[in-house]
Design an enzyme around this catalytic site. Structure first.
Site, short mmCIF file in Angstrom:
data_model
loop_
_atom_site.label_atom_id
_atom_site.label_comp_id
_atom_site.label_asym_id
_atom_site.label_seq_id
_atom_site.Cartn_x
_atom_site.Cartn_y
_atom_site.Cartn_z
N GLU A 1 -1.09 -1.82 4.71
CA GLU A 1 -2.00 -2.90 4.28
C GLU A 1 -1.41 -3.58 3.04
OE1 GLU A 1 -5.37 -1.29 2.16
OE2 GLU A 1 -6.69 -2.96 2.73
N ASN B 1 -8.15 -10.11 4.25
CA ASN B 1 -7.19 -9.01 4.24
C ASN B 1 -6.73 -8.89 5.70
OD1 ASN B 1 -5.85 -6.56 4.02
ND2 ASN B 1 -7.37 -5.68 2.63
N LYS C 1 -9.60 -7.91 8.28
CA LYS C 1 -10.38 -6.70 7.97
C LYS C 1 -11.89 -6.96 8.03
CE LYS C 1 -10.27 -3.11 4.31
NZ LYS C 1 -9.50 -2.72 3.11
N GLU D 1 -12.23 -5.35 -3.89
CA GLU D 1 -11.92 -6.00 -2.60
C GLU D 1 -13.03 -6.94 -2.16
OE1 GLU D 1 -9.95 -4.37 0.93
OE2 GLU D 1 -9.89 -2.49 -0.15
N CYS E 1 -7.23 -0.11 6.80
CA CYS E 1 -7.66 0.83 5.77
C CYS E 1 -9.09 1.33 5.93
CB CYS E 1 -7.43 0.26 4.38
SG CYS E 1 -7.55 1.58 3.14
N ASN F 1 -4.22 1.39 1.77
CA ASN F 1 -3.99 1.66 0.35
C ASN F 1 -5.20 2.47 -0.10
OD1 ASN F 1 -1.84 -0.36 -1.23
ND2 ASN F 1 -2.61 -1.22 0.68
N1 CDT Z 1 -7.93 -0.48 0.87
C1 CDT Z 1 -9.01 0.23 1.21
O1 CDT Z 1 -9.79 -0.16 2.07
N2 CDT Z 1 -9.23 1.37 0.54
C2 CDT Z 1 -10.39 2.16 0.70
C3 CDT Z 1 -10.73 2.76 -0.61
C4 CDT Z 1 -12.15 3.02 -0.71
S1 CDT Z 1 -12.59 3.42 -2.33
C5 CDT Z 1 -13.26 2.02 -2.95
C6 CDT Z 1 -10.27 3.28 1.72
O2 CDT Z 1 -11.22 3.45 2.50
O3 CDT Z 1 -9.28 4.01 1.75
#
Ligand code: CDT
Length: 321
Positions: free
Chosen positions: A54, A114, A131, A150, A176, A201
């Site tokens: 991502e 995204n 996304k 985000e 993600c 990420n």
């Molecule tokens: N990038 C992404 O979606 N990361 C989320 C982090 C969640 S914590 C705010 C994940 O689900 O891995």
């Protein structure tokens, strides 16, 4: 009796190209050169398709808040390919390897998504996914050690989950946080998905509830292995891992079979390529038996999942209909 009805093997050799950190000062040109090097490594292993993380062109910029969002326009792509990303498309064409790439998208109408694209072995874009599940928060939370804004930087897609005919199979994409939601997989499962591609990420430290920190890797595998098994599909999860701008991010990229088993997993948290031969016919062992969705599902009993976002109960805990 229900059976698998497996046909001739349809093997896609898939590479997960994990990346280590991308810092703020890293120029896009250098990041694209890194992506090309990873693609060459995957091609040397005979891969047909390589999956990148991502937001693979930039640092994970939602960890900082800016009052004027236009200050960060340089993190978004207006066109892909562009002069700066074109070398990756040329590499793909030259090596006859398709790829899946995540990046921040700014549309001509001013929408910010995204996004992930799927590119074929001729370097042509065949699918785009934006996304749907946007995690984190939408306003500045200065008390946090780092932001996960985000919900400020991206709007959720209204386009749903697609599945495309490509690489000899049915390919779906998610990004993600989507991987934590069973609905993501099932929406694609209902379109006959055989291979789901997912970049991520994931900060190792979950600030709203630090008790989850030690479980970051477990939860990552848990959701992707379950989604794979329950829909009889391969799942490829690819991290941008390591310590990026002082924030530790989960690595543990993996390629998962329709059985739910992990076929390959990275060992480090930097740039690394893993490969697995994915025989898409394997999906039939599950999609034509235990998870024959058409035969066994009971949508008439799933009355809340389509329209209700969260739990609704009365004060005494009984359900509101
Ligand atoms: N990038 C992404 O979606 N990361 C989320 C982090 C969640 S914590 C705010 C994940 O689900 O891995």
């Amino acid at each position: 009796m229900r059976g698998t009805l497996r046909g001739e093997p349809r093997v896609v050799r898939v590479a997960a190209a994990q990346m280590g950190p991308i810092n703020r000062e890293h120029a896009r040109e250098n990041v694209v050169a890194r992506l090309c090097a990873l693609l060459h490594r995957a091609a040397d292993c005979g891969a047909h398709l390589v999956v990148f993380p991502e937001l693979a062109l930039t640092t994970f910029f939602p960890r900082w808040f800016v009052d004027d969002i236009s200050e960060v326009d340089h993190y978004y792509e207006r066109d892909v390919p562009s002069p700066v990303t074109a070398p990756l498309f040329s590499c793909a064409r030259e090596r006859r390897v398709g790829f899946c790439l995540g990046y921040a998208e700014l549309t001509s109408e001013g929408h910010r998504y995204n996004t992930q694209v799927l590119v074929d072995r001729d370097g042509a874009i065949i699918a785009k996914y934006r996304k749907i599940h946007i995690p984190g928060h939408a306003s500045n939370e200065p008390s946090r050690k780092f932001q996960h804004a985000e919900r400020y930087y991206f709007e959720p897609s209204g386009e749903g989950f697609g599945v495309w005919n490509a690489f000899g199979g049915r390919i779906g994409m998610m990004i993600c946080n989507d991987r934590r939601w069973p609905e993501s997989y099932r929406e694609m499962g209902l379109q006959g998905v055989e291979l789901i591609l997912c970049g991520y990420n994931t900060p190792v430290n979950y600030l709203p509830d630090p008790s989850q920190d030690r479980l970051a890797g477990f939860h990552n595998s848990l959701v992707m292995q379950s989604g794979a098994y329950q829909n009889g599909t391969f799942v490829v999860g690819v991290a941008k891992g390591g310590c990026e701008e002082g924030v530790d991010s989960l690595a543990e990229s993996q390629i998962i079979a329709p059985s739910g088993e992990i076929l390959a997993k990275t060992v480090g948290n930097g740039d690394e390529v893993i490969v697995a031969d994915c025989d898409l016919e394997w999906c039939k062992n599950y999609q034509n038996t235990l998870f024959d969705l058409d035969y066994y599902r009971r949508p008439e009993a799933y009355v809340r999942s389509q329209h209700q976002r969260g739990p609704r109960t009365r004060a005494d805990g009984s359900p509101l209909l």
